[in-house]
Design a protein around this motif. Structure first.
Motif, mmCIF file in Angstrom:
data_model
loop_
_atom_site.group_PDB
_atom_site.id
_atom_site.type_symbol
_atom_site.label_atom_id
_atom_site.label_comp_id
_atom_site.label_asym_id
_atom_site.label_seq_id
_atom_site.Cartn_x
_atom_site.Cartn_y
_atom_site.Cartn_z
ATOM 1 N N LYS A 1 0.855 -1.168 0.000
ATOM 2 C CA LYS A 1 0.000 0.000 0.000
ATOM 3 C C LYS A 1 0.898 1.227 0.000
ATOM 4 O O LYS A 1 1.857 1.301 0.755
ATOM 5 C CB LYS A 1 -0.887 -0.045 1.244
ATOM 6 C CG LYS A 1 -2.022 0.892 1.214
ATOM 7 C CD LYS A 1 -2.960 0.601 2.380
ATOM 8 C CE LYS A 1 -4.092 1.561 2.350
ATOM 9 N NZ LYS A 1 -5.000 1.387 3.449
ATOM 10 N N ASP B 1 0.731 5.391 0.346
ATOM 11 C CA ASP B 1 0.031 6.637 0.645
ATOM 12 C C ASP B 1 1.086 7.734 0.706
ATOM 13 O O ASP B 1 1.956 7.708 1.573
ATOM 14 C CB ASP B 1 -0.709 6.565 1.983
ATOM 15 C CG ASP B 1 -1.880 5.609 1.960
ATOM 16 O OD1 ASP B 1 -2.355 5.275 0.868
ATOM 17 O OD2 ASP B 1 -2.320 5.191 3.043
ATOM 18 N N ARG C 1 -2.780 7.701 -3.630
ATOM 19 C CA ARG C 1 -3.199 6.522 -2.874
ATOM 20 C C ARG C 1 -3.162 5.330 -3.820
ATOM 21 O O ARG C 1 -3.677 5.402 -4.938
ATOM 22 C CB ARG C 1 -4.613 6.687 -2.315
ATOM 23 C CG ARG C 1 -4.803 7.879 -1.401
ATOM 24 C CD ARG C 1 -4.169 7.633 -0.032
ATOM 25 N NE ARG C 1 -4.416 8.734 0.864
ATOM 26 C CZ ARG C 1 -3.558 9.726 1.101
ATOM 27 N NH1 ARG C 1 -2.406 9.774 0.471
ATOM 28 N NH2 ARG C 1 -3.856 10.677 1.957
ATOM 29 N N ARG D 1 -2.940 0.702 -3.865
ATOM 30 C CA ARG D 1 -2.739 -0.616 -3.266
ATOM 31 C C ARG D 1 -2.278 -1.530 -4.392
ATOM 32 O O ARG D 1 -3.001 -1.761 -5.352
ATOM 33 C CB ARG D 1 -4.012 -1.141 -2.618
ATOM 34 C CG ARG D 1 -3.777 -2.448 -1.899
ATOM 35 C CD ARG D 1 -4.879 -2.809 -0.942
ATOM 36 N NE ARG D 1 -6.161 -2.889 -1.614
ATOM 37 C CZ ARG D 1 -7.329 -2.802 -0.974
ATOM 38 N NH1 ARG D 1 -7.365 -2.585 0.312
ATOM 39 N NH2 ARG D 1 -8.449 -2.910 -1.644
ATOM 40 N N THR E 1 -2.715 -3.305 -9.708
ATOM 41 C CA THR E 1 -3.152 -2.335 -8.710
ATOM 42 C C THR E 1 -4.641 -2.515 -8.460
ATOM 43 O O THR E 1 -5.429 -2.647 -9.391
ATOM 44 C CB THR E 1 -2.907 -0.892 -9.170
ATOM 45 O OG1 THR E 1 -3.578 -0.677 -10.395
ATOM 46 C CG2 THR E 1 -1.440 -0.606 -9.322
#
Length: 194
Positions: free
Chosen positions: A1, A3, A13, A15, A33
């Motif tokens: 992840k 950020d 953002r 993941r 992703t």
């Protein structure tokens, strides 16, 4: 992840998923992703773009990821969103055979913890199948004494469904806490391909 935030407020953002090749094509490691987007807040307005989590209501559209641009205006009681979602890009510079979604959301809070969500989308299908049309939902919820109530009604145009009839669906739900135990009753329906 991942950020990441810039000093000015912009952010990224994402993941990222890395497969070990067990389920990949030809035993190759895959990097994908789940979501990855850039956001820029400007006071009560926020713009997001990329592969953005798409949530309207848990009944209608929830926990999806769309390639889209999202514009949001929000204060303590009201949230308004507009989405531009490229569903499929089939054309070239001469022939524009794309499928595009234009979404709108109003999430309004009221006194007494009641709330109303109005959400809708117009799907513009420029392909030869032309499944263009409107879909939308209305959700209301809040407490009535010790009972929490929710109701939602959703609609899909027959052109989107590719059928002769428009599709409908909805539910009614009531819940109440009894000490450490909660009881929730839920009844719903769907008809005509919803």
């Amino acid at each position: 992840k991942v950020d990441a935030d810039a000093k000015g407020g912009a952010y990224v953002r994402s993941r990222i998923k890395i497969g070990d090749g067990t389920h990949g094509v030809g035993g190759k490691t895959e990097v994908t992703t789940d979501y990855m987007f850039v956001g820029v807040p400007m006071g009560p307005v926020e713009i997001q773009g990329g592969r953005v989590p798409a949530n309207l209501t848990k009944f209608f559209l929830w926990d999806r990821r769309h390639d889209m641009i999202l514009g949001r205006w929000q204060n303590d009681m009201t949230r308004v969103e507009f989405w531009y979602h490229k569903i499929a890009e089939n054309g070239d510079l001469v022939n524009d055979d794309d499928v595009t979604g234009y979404y709108g959301l109003l999430d309004q809070k009221f006194a007494g913890d009641w709330g109303l969500i109005l959400a809708g989308a117009y799907i513009d299908d420029a392909t030869v199948t032309d499944l263009s049309g409107f879909t939308g939902t209305v959700h209301v919820g809040g407490p009535a004494g010790p009972v929490s109530l929710e109701a939602e009604f959703a609609y899909q145009n027959e052109d989107i469904l590719g059928t002769d009839d428009a599709g409908y669906g909805g539910y009614l739900q009531g819940g109440m806490d009894f000490g450490a135990t909660s009881l929730v009753l839920n009844g719903g329906w769907a008809q005509d391909g919803f």
